[in-house]
Design a protein around this motif. Structure first.
Motif, PDB file in Angstrom:
ATOM      1  N   SER A 144       0.842  -1.188   0.000  1.00  0.00           N
ATOM      2  CA  SER A 144       0.000   0.000   0.000  1.00  0.00           C
ATOM      3  C   SER A 144       0.887   1.251   0.000  1.00  0.00           C
ATOM      4  O   SER A 144       2.074   1.168  -0.295  1.00  0.00           O
ATOM      5  CB  SER A 144      -0.938  -0.006   1.221  1.00  0.00           C
ATOM      6  OG  SER A 144      -1.892   1.042   1.103  1.00  0.00           O
ATOM      7  N   TYR A 145       0.270   2.387   0.256  1.00  0.00           N
ATOM      8  CA  TYR A 145       1.015   3.648   0.363  1.00  0.00           C
ATOM      9  C   TYR A 145       0.229   4.596   1.260  1.00  0.00           C
ATOM     10  O   TYR A 145      -1.012   4.523   1.313  1.00  0.00           O
ATOM     11  CB  TYR A 145       1.250   4.275  -1.018  1.00  0.00           C
ATOM     12  CG  TYR A 145       1.882   5.656  -0.945  1.00  0.00           C
ATOM     13  CD1 TYR A 145       1.197   6.781  -1.373  1.00  0.00           C
ATOM     14  CD2 TYR A 145       3.148   5.820  -0.381  1.00  0.00           C
ATOM     15  CE1 TYR A 145       1.758   8.042  -1.267  1.00  0.00           C
ATOM     16  CE2 TYR A 145       3.718   7.073  -0.261  1.00  0.00           C
ATOM     17  CZ  TYR A 145       3.018   8.184  -0.697  1.00  0.00           C
ATOM     18  OH  TYR A 145       3.574   9.426  -0.563  1.00  0.00           O
ATOM     19  N   LEU A 146       0.908   5.493   1.941  1.00  0.00           N
ATOM     20  CA  LEU A 146       0.313   6.453   2.877  1.00  0.00           C
ATOM     21  C   LEU A 146      -0.903   7.162   2.266  1.00  0.00           C
ATOM     22  O   LEU A 146      -1.864   7.469   2.957  1.00  0.00           O
ATOM     23  CB  LEU A 146       1.369   7.483   3.291  1.00  0.00           C
ATOM     24  CG  LEU A 146       1.003   8.435   4.420  1.00  0.00           C
ATOM     25  CD1 LEU A 146       0.720   7.675   5.714  1.00  0.00           C
ATOM     26  CD2 LEU A 146       2.126   9.444   4.638  1.00  0.00           C
ATOM     27  N   GLU A 149      -4.247   6.192   3.347  1.00  0.00           N
ATOM     28  CA  GLU A 149      -4.720   6.510   4.712  1.00  0.00           C
ATOM     29  C   GLU A 149      -5.020   8.004   4.849  1.00  0.00           C
ATOM     30  O   GLU A 149      -5.874   8.403   5.620  1.00  0.00           O
ATOM     31  CB  GLU A 149      -3.611   6.165   5.740  1.00  0.00           C
ATOM     32  CG  GLU A 149      -3.156   4.733   5.763  1.00  0.00           C
ATOM     33  CD  GLU A 149      -1.888   4.580   6.618  1.00  0.00           C
ATOM     34  OE1 GLU A 149      -0.861   4.161   6.052  1.00  0.00           O
ATOM     35  OE2 GLU A 149      -1.924   4.881   7.829  1.00  0.00           O
ATOM     36  N   LYS A 162      -6.146   2.009  -2.608  1.00  0.00           N
ATOM     37  CA  LYS A 162      -5.285   1.490  -1.529  1.00  0.00           C
ATOM     38  C   LYS A 162      -6.064   1.380  -0.216  1.00  0.00           C
ATOM     39  O   LYS A 162      -5.856   0.458   0.569  1.00  0.00           O
ATOM     40  CB  LYS A 162      -4.039   2.355  -1.348  1.00  0.00           C
ATOM     41  CG  LYS A 162      -3.053   2.290  -2.502  1.00  0.00           C
ATOM     42  CD  LYS A 162      -2.507   0.888  -2.757  1.00  0.00           C
ATOM     43  CE  LYS A 162      -1.382   0.905  -3.776  1.00  0.00           C
ATOM     44  NZ  LYS A 162      -0.870  -0.451  -4.086  1.00  0.00           N
ATOM     45  N   GLU A 166      -6.282  -2.060   1.737  1.00  0.00           N
ATOM     46  CA  GLU A 166      -5.894  -2.238   3.151  1.00  0.00           C
ATOM     47  C   GLU A 166      -7.042  -2.829   3.956  1.00  0.00           C
ATOM     48  O   GLU A 166      -6.828  -3.742   4.761  1.00  0.00           O
ATOM     49  CB  GLU A 166      -5.452  -0.898   3.754  1.00  0.00           C
ATOM     50  CG  GLU A 166      -4.155  -0.377   3.174  1.00  0.00           C
ATOM     51  CD  GLU A 166      -3.416   0.594   4.094  1.00  0.00           C
ATOM     52  OE1 GLU A 166      -2.612   1.375   3.575  1.00  0.00           O
ATOM     53  OE2 GLU A 166      -3.638   0.559   5.321  1.00  0.00           O
ATOM     54  N   VAL A 185      -0.252  -5.942   5.486  1.00  0.00           N
ATOM     55  CA  VAL A 185       0.009  -4.858   4.540  1.00  0.00           C
ATOM     56  C   VAL A 185       1.394  -4.269   4.784  1.00  0.00           C
ATOM     57  O   VAL A 185       1.755  -3.987   5.923  1.00  0.00           O
ATOM     58  CB  VAL A 185      -1.053  -3.736   4.685  1.00  0.00           C
ATOM     59  CG1 VAL A 185      -0.774  -2.591   3.710  1.00  0.00           C
ATOM     60  CG2 VAL A 185      -2.459  -4.301   4.485  1.00  0.00           C
ATOM     61  N   SER A 187       3.528  -0.939   3.810  1.00  0.00           N
ATOM     62  CA  SER A 187       3.281   0.393   3.249  1.00  0.00           C
ATOM     63  C   SER A 187       4.611   1.127   3.096  1.00  0.00           C
ATOM     64  O   SER A 187       5.078   1.785   4.032  1.00  0.00           O
ATOM     65  CB  SER A 187       2.335   1.194   4.158  1.00  0.00           C
ATOM     66  OG  SER A 187       1.946   2.397   3.512  1.00  0.00           O
ATOM     67  N   THR A 243      -0.568  -3.414   9.394  1.00  0.00           N
ATOM     68  CA  THR A 243       0.092  -2.609   8.360  1.00  0.00           C
ATOM     69  C   THR A 243       1.434  -2.168   8.914  1.00  0.00           C
ATOM     70  O   THR A 243       1.490  -1.588  10.005  1.00  0.00           O
ATOM     71  CB  THR A 243      -0.750  -1.360   8.009  1.00  0.00           C
ATOM     72  OG1 THR A 243      -1.990  -1.783   7.433  1.00  0.00           O
ATOM     73  CG2 THR A 243       0.000  -0.481   6.994  1.00  0.00           C
ATOM     74  N   HIS A 245       4.584   0.237   8.139  1.00  0.00           N
ATOM     75  CA  HIS A 245       5.123   1.304   7.282  1.00  0.00           C
ATOM     76  C   HIS A 245       6.636   1.113   7.170  1.00  0.00           C
ATOM     77  O   HIS A 245       7.333   1.113   8.177  1.00  0.00           O
ATOM     78  CB  HIS A 245       4.831   2.681   7.885  1.00  0.00           C
ATOM     79  CG  HIS A 245       3.368   3.007   7.945  1.00  0.00           C
ATOM     80  ND1 HIS A 245       2.571   2.653   9.009  1.00  0.00           N
ATOM     81  CD2 HIS A 245       2.555   3.617   7.057  1.00  0.00           C
ATOM     82  CE1 HIS A 245       1.336   3.049   8.794  1.00  0.00           C
ATOM     83  NE2 HIS A 245       1.289   3.640   7.617  1.00  0.00           N
ATOM     84  N   ASP A 247       9.086   3.156   5.766  1.00  0.00           N
ATOM     85  CA  ASP A 247       9.175   4.482   5.113  1.00  0.00           C
ATOM     86  C   ASP A 247      10.152   5.424   5.807  1.00  0.00           C
ATOM     87  O   ASP A 247      10.003   6.636   5.733  1.00  0.00           O
ATOM     88  CB  ASP A 247       7.773   5.113   5.099  1.00  0.00           C
ATOM     89  CG  ASP A 247       7.254   5.375   6.530  1.00  0.00           C
ATOM     90  OD1 ASP A 247       6.194   6.015   6.663  1.00  0.00           O
ATOM     91  OD2 ASP A 247       7.932   4.957   7.497  1.00  0.00           O
ATOM     92  N   HIS A 251       5.643   8.480   7.916  1.00  0.00           N
ATOM     93  CA  HIS A 251       4.196   8.517   8.191  1.00  0.00           C
ATOM     94  C   HIS A 251       3.864   9.169   9.530  1.00  0.00           C
ATOM     95  O   HIS A 251       2.716   9.541   9.781  1.00  0.00           O
ATOM     96  CB  HIS A 251       3.613   7.090   8.150  1.00  0.00           C
ATOM     97  CG  HIS A 251       4.045   6.237   9.294  1.00  0.00           C
ATOM     98  ND1 HIS A 251       5.307   5.700   9.372  1.00  0.00           N
ATOM     99  CD2 HIS A 251       3.397   5.840  10.420  1.00  0.00           C
ATOM    100  CE1 HIS A 251       5.418   5.006  10.495  1.00  0.00           C
ATOM    101  NE2 HIS A 251       4.276   5.082  11.147  1.00  0.00           N
TER     102      HIS A 251
END
Ligand SMILES: CCCCCCc1ccc(Oc2ccc(Oc3cccc(O)n3)cc2)c(O)c1
Length: 254
Positions: A144-146, A149, A162, A166, A185, A187, A243, A245, A247, A251
């Motif tokens: 997924s990607y931010l 959300e 997405k 999710e 997930v 992300s 999920t 992240h 990243d 986030h």
């Protein structure tokens, strides 16, 4: 070796920049046996070349927009392997005109196409993976990607897809849990892939994120691969519907 002798199917490897390539690399390093799908003949040659890096994995075609191709794919897996331990969903698509401009201008066709390829395909794949996983349990992950959300400028119709992906993962975690199948997930932060080049303003976001993340850098495909290997391994056996992240912490910043 986190994934010794685990049989893992990865969908969405297009070239060496793909997130799915980083995941395949990490899973191979951890001892997994791999099967890779390619979208169609156009991608077959490039995926075949990349497959050489992973001890000749199974290579199978799969276009998730064609309903019959999914059962056919799992029939092939059953013939070759009998069972399956892991499934990696790294597939998404939206029309380019829906990845820029005003979200309220999104067409019905564009919205449904993004949902079909980027979200519903996880449920369809999980349905056919279940019979091959329920004997010994299994692990399913998706990307997924931010922007799924929170609103991220230009991500538009893909953000809604997405969000759907999710939430689908959580409902799948609930309905497949009794069969010992986990669904999680991953992300990632923005990564320069073939797909990313289709989003207006992507380069700006990449630079902006690099300057504003707690770790002051962007994430790589290999780092997403390592967390994916964890979620596909027994080390995450008590984790489902989650999920993570990957990243560099971006986030947590507004
Ligand atoms: C404005 C947001 C910047 C950060 C975007 C990070 C990101 C990069 C790539 C992502 O994956 C896709 C996959 C397909 C996709 O649809 C495309 C890609 C290329 C051409 C096209 O016509 N559609 C868009 C994004 C993704 O979900 C998220």
């Amino acid at each position: 070796m986190l994934l010794k002798d685990k049989k893992i199917l990865i969908l969405g490897l297009a070239n060496h920049r793909s997130i799915a390539y980083g995941i395949a690399k990490a899973c191979h390093q951890q001892g997994a046996k791999l099967a890779l799908t390619y979208l169609n003949e156009r991608f077959e040659k490039s995926v075949k070349k990349l497959a050489a890096d992973f001890d000749e994995p199974l290579l199978l075609p799969c276009d998730v927009t064609k309903d019959d191709q999914i059962p056919t794919l799992f029939d092939r897996i059953r013939e070759e392997w009998g069972t399956l331990d892991g499934l990696v969903h790294s597939i998404a698509f939206a029309n380019q005109e829906d990845l820029k401009g005003a979200f309220h201008d999104t067409s019905r066709d564009g919205f449904l196409l993004a949902q079909d390829i980027s979200a519903y395909s996880l449920t369809a794949l999980s349905k056919y993976a279940k019979p091959l996983m329920e004997e010994n349990g299994g692990s399913i992950i998706c990307m997924s990607y931010l922007g799924g959300e929170r609103v991220v400028h230009n991500y538009n119709v893909m953000g809604v897809a997405k969000a759907s992906l999710e939430m689908s993962a959580r409902y799948l975690a609930s309905s497949l849990g009794e069969f010992g199948i986990r669904v999680n997930v991953v992300s990632p932060g923005p990564i320069k892939t073939l797909a990313a080049s289709g989003i207006a303003g992507f380069r700006g976001i990449l630079e902006e994120v690099r300057q504003r993340t707690p770790l002051q850098r962007n994430v790589t495909q290999e780092e997403v691969g390592d967390v994916s290997a964890f979620l596909l391994s027994d080390f995450s056996r008590a984790v489902t519907g989650e999920t993570i992240h990957v990243d560099c912490g971006s986030h947590i910043l507004g």
